[in-house]
Enzyme design. Structure first.
Site, PDB file in Angstrom:
ATOM      1  CG  HIS A  65      47.218  35.428  34.357  1.00 49.60           C
ATOM      2  ND1 HIS A  65      45.704  34.891  33.595  1.00 49.60           N
ATOM      3  CD2 HIS A  65      47.028  36.697  34.784  1.00 49.60           C
ATOM      4  CE1 HIS A  65      45.038  35.333  33.861  1.00 49.60           C
ATOM      5  NE2 HIS A  65      45.280  36.786  35.086  1.00 49.60           N
ATOM      6  CB  ALA A 109      35.688  17.742  43.055  1.00 49.89           C
TER       7      ALA A 109
END
Length: 181
Positions: A65, A109
């Site tokens: 969301h 990363a």
């Protein structure tokens, strides 16, 4: 408390956490590895599907969301997140709502995944971009591995690394890159 007991408790906690996430609606395949401090959107877990042989490195975030629209539009944006098989998501990477990640993918990363990722690639950056194919990346790393120091399990905490082995590893890491099992 011994290191073994600490590791056992951590492993049991992760298994319990995964079981709780699945009970709330998360879909995960086999051999799912959830490392420390991973955040998987708890408010919409049923919108997240994770395939087989997936590793989420420490501090990874998966969001289903986006509340940035709530104040202005009165509604929160939702998006399904689908992660294919054999995917490694690097430390502190963020996967945003509405993203599909193919299979055989490495996400570097710190990457922020804002668009779908095709299968068989390596991505990195903010926003994450394809930096090459997985096969090219693995060929490069294989070549590097053959010319770098390699270490066995006896150089790991799980292998009860000794102070002598630690010093030996440091001395062999002149070029700062090595490989371990």
């Amino acid at each position: 408390m011994s290191e073994f007991v600490i590791k056992l408790v951590e492993r049991m906690f992760r298994r319990d956490r995964i079981a709780w996430l699945v009970k709330q609606g998360l879909t995960v395949g086999q051999n799912f590895s959830l490392l420390e401090d991973v955040y998987i959107d708890p408010s919409h877990l049923w919108l997240i599907v994770i395939g087989n042989d997936v590793t989420l490195a420490p501090r990874t975030q998966i969001l289903a969301h986006d509340a940035s629209t709530k104040q202005y539009l009165g509604k929160t944006r939702l998006g399904k997140v689908v992660i294919g098989d054999r995917v490694f998501v690097g430390a502190s990477a963020i996967i945003l709502p509405g993203i599909t990640i193919g299979s055989e993918v490495i996400i570097g990363a710190g990457s922020v995944v804002t668009k779908d990722i095709p299968s068989g690639v390596v991505v990195a950056g903010n926003p994450a971009r394809v930096i090459g194919s997985l096969s090219e990346f693995l060929a490069s790393r294989t070549s590097e591995m053959h010319s770098s120091p390699n270490f066995g399990v006896e150089y790991t905490i799980r292998g009860h690394v000794t102070e002598d082995k630690k010093r030996e590893m440091v001395s062999k890491m002149e070029d700062r890159i090595g490989y371990i099992v």
